[in-house]
Scaffold this motif. Structure first.
Motif, short mmCIF file in Angstrom:
data_model
loop_
_atom_site.label_atom_id
_atom_site.label_comp_id
_atom_site.label_asym_id
_atom_site.label_seq_id
_atom_site.Cartn_x
_atom_site.Cartn_y
_atom_site.Cartn_z
N ASP A 1 0.80 -1.23 0.00
CA ASP A 1 0.00 0.00 0.00
C ASP A 1 0.84 1.28 0.00
O ASP A 1 0.34 2.33 -0.42
N ASN A 2 2.09 1.21 0.46
CA ASN A 2 2.84 2.45 0.70
C ASN A 2 4.22 2.54 0.07
O ASN A 2 4.85 3.59 0.13
N HIS A 3 4.73 1.46 -0.51
CA HIS A 3 6.10 1.47 -1.01
C HIS A 3 6.31 2.53 -2.10
O HIS A 3 7.27 3.30 -2.05
N ALA A 4 5.43 2.57 -3.09
CA ALA A 4 5.60 3.53 -4.19
C ALA A 4 5.55 4.96 -3.66
O ALA A 4 6.36 5.81 -4.06
N TRP A 5 4.60 5.23 -2.76
CA TRP A 5 4.51 6.57 -2.18
C TRP A 5 5.79 6.93 -1.42
O TRP A 5 6.34 8.01 -1.61
N LEU A 6 6.27 6.01 -0.56
CA LEU A 6 7.46 6.28 0.24
C LEU A 6 8.68 6.47 -0.64
O LEU A 6 9.47 7.40 -0.42
N ARG A 7 8.83 5.65 -1.64
CA ARG A 7 9.98 5.78 -2.54
C ARG A 7 9.94 7.12 -3.27
O ARG A 7 10.96 7.79 -3.42
N GLY A 8 8.77 7.54 -3.70
CA GLY A 8 8.64 8.84 -4.36
C GLY A 8 8.97 9.98 -3.41
O GLY A 8 9.66 10.94 -3.77
N TRP A 9 8.47 9.88 -2.18
CA TRP A 9 8.75 10.91 -1.17
C TRP A 9 10.24 10.99 -0.90
O TRP A 9 10.82 12.08 -0.85
N LEU A 10 10.89 9.84 -0.74
CA LEU A 10 12.33 9.81 -0.48
C LEU A 10 13.12 10.32 -1.69
O LEU A 10 14.14 10.98 -1.52
N SER A 11 12.65 10.02 -2.89
CA SER A 11 13.34 10.51 -4.10
C SER A 11 13.37 12.03 -4.12
O SER A 11 14.38 12.63 -4.52
N ARG A 12 12.29 12.64 -3.69
CA ARG A 12 12.27 14.11 -3.65
C ARG A 12 13.22 14.64 -2.57
O ARG A 12 13.77 15.73 -2.71
N GLN A 13 13.41 13.88 -1.50
CA GLN A 13 14.29 14.32 -0.41
C GLN A 13 15.77 14.18 -0.78
O GLN A 13 16.56 15.07 -0.49
N VAL A 14 16.15 13.06 -1.38
CA VAL A 14 17.56 12.79 -1.63
C VAL A 14 17.98 13.01 -3.08
O VAL A 14 19.17 13.04 -3.38
N ARG A 15 17.02 13.14 -3.97
CA ARG A 15 17.27 13.38 -5.40
C ARG A 15 18.18 12.31 -6.02
O ARG A 15 19.00 12.61 -6.88
N CYS A 16 18.05 11.09 -5.53
CA CYS A 16 18.83 9.97 -6.05
C CYS A 16 17.95 8.73 -5.94
O CYS A 16 17.66 8.28 -4.82
N PRO A 17 17.54 8.16 -7.08
CA PRO A 17 16.62 7.02 -7.01
C PRO A 17 17.21 5.80 -6.29
O PRO A 17 16.49 5.08 -5.61
N GLN A 18 18.52 5.60 -6.41
CA GLN A 18 19.13 4.45 -5.73
C GLN A 18 19.10 4.63 -4.21
O GLN A 18 18.78 3.69 -3.47
N ASP A 19 19.46 5.83 -3.76
CA ASP A 19 19.40 6.10 -2.32
C ASP A 19 17.97 6.00 -1.81
O ASP A 19 17.72 5.47 -0.72
N ALA A 20 17.02 6.50 -2.60
CA ALA A 20 15.61 6.44 -2.20
C ALA A 20 15.16 4.98 -2.07
O ALA A 20 14.47 4.62 -1.12
N ALA A 21 15.56 4.15 -3.01
CA ALA A 21 15.19 2.73 -2.96
C ALA A 21 15.79 2.06 -1.72
O ALA A 21 15.10 1.31 -1.02
N ASP A 22 17.07 2.34 -1.45
CA ASP A 22 17.71 1.75 -0.28
C ASP A 22 17.04 2.22 1.01
O ASP A 22 16.79 1.42 1.92
N LEU A 23 16.76 3.51 1.11
CA LEU A 23 16.13 4.05 2.31
C LEU A 23 14.72 3.50 2.50
O LEU A 23 14.29 3.23 3.62
N ALA A 24 13.99 3.32 1.40
CA ALA A 24 12.64 2.75 1.49
C ALA A 24 12.71 1.34 2.05
O ALA A 24 11.95 0.97 2.95
N GLN A 25 13.64 0.53 1.53
CA GLN A 25 13.79 -0.83 2.03
C GLN A 25 14.17 -0.82 3.51
O GLN A 25 13.62 -1.59 4.30
N ASP A 26 15.11 0.04 3.88
CA ASP A 26 15.53 0.13 5.29
C ASP A 26 14.36 0.55 6.18
O ASP A 26 14.24 0.08 7.31
N THR A 27 13.52 1.43 5.67
CA THR A 27 12.35 1.89 6.43
C THR A 27 11.42 0.72 6.72
O THR A 27 10.96 0.54 7.86
#
Length: 170
Positions: free
Chosen positions: A17-43
Motif C-alpha cells: 500500500d505504501n512502497h511507491a509513495w514512500l519511494r517517491g517521497w524519499l526521491s524528492r528528499q535525496v534526489r537519487c533514485p538508488q538512495d531512495a530505494a535503499d532508504l525505502a527498504q531500510d524503512t
C-alpha cells in the motif's frame, strides 16, 4: 493461511500500500533514485523489526517518521565521510591510504554514528568535539553557546548512551 495479526502479512500489506509513495517521497528528499530505494527498504525493515505493525494507525505518518530518522543518519554519515575526505585531501602528496584503511575508517564512522543514534544533536556534537577534536569542555561551551555545566551533562549523557549501546550489542 495467515492470521489477521500475522506480522509478515501486515508488513506485506503495509509495503504494497505504501512502497511507491514512500519511494517517491524519499526521491524528492535525496534526489537519487538508488538512495531512495535503499532508504525505502531500510524503512520497511525497521517497521518490521519494531514489531508494532498491528498498532500503526497512520501508516504514512509512521513510515515518514522512520524514513526521516534514516535520512538524518545518512546525511550525518555523509557529512562525517566528507570531513574525512577533506582531511585526506589536506595530507601530503605522497601519502595515500590503502583501501583497507579507508574501509576501516568507514566502518568506524558507521559504528560511531550508530552508537550516537538517538541522541539530540547538541549532545552528539559536544561528544564528537570532545572525543574526536580533543576540544576542552569550556571551548565546547563557548562554541555551542551553553554553560559549562550543560556541556558536562551532555558529555555524561553521551557516555552513558554509548555504554548502554555497547551493552545491548553484547
Amino acid at each position: 493461511m495467515s492470521s489477521p495479526l500475522d506480522p509478515k502479512a501486515l508488513l506485506a500489506n503495509l509495503y504494497h500500500d505504501n512502497h511507491a509513495w514512500l519511494r517517491g517521497w524519499l526521491s524528492r528528499q535525496v534526489r537519487c533514485p538508488q538512495d531512495a530505494a535503499d532508504l525505502a527498504q531500510d524503512t520497511f525493515l525497521r517497521a518490521f523489526d519494531a514489531q508494532q505493525l498491528e498498532r500503526i494507525e497512520q501508516p504514512r505518518a509512521y513510515l515518514s517518521t522512520v524514513a526521516r530518522r534514516l535520512l538524518c543518519s545518512l546525511w550525518r554519515r555523509r557529512k562525517l565521510e566528507q570531513a574525512y575526505l577533506d582531511q585526506l585531501a589536506d595530507m601530503p602528496q605522497g601519502y595515500a591510504p590503502s583501501a583497507e584503511d579507508i574501509a576501516l575508517v568507514r566502518e568506524a564512522i558507521e559504528t560511531i554514528d550508530h552508537a550516537l543514534e538517538g541522541l539530540p544533536s547538541r549532545v552528539r556534537r559536544a561528544f564528537l568535539l570532545n572525543r574526536l577534536e580533543s576540544m576542552p569542555q569550556q571551548a565546547i561551551a563557548t562554541l555551542l553557546g551553553v554553560s559549562l555545566a550543560t556541556v558536562e551533562r551532555d558529555l555524561r549523557r553521551a557516555y552513558l548512551h554509548c555504554l548502554s549501546q555497547t551493552q545491548e550489542s553484547l
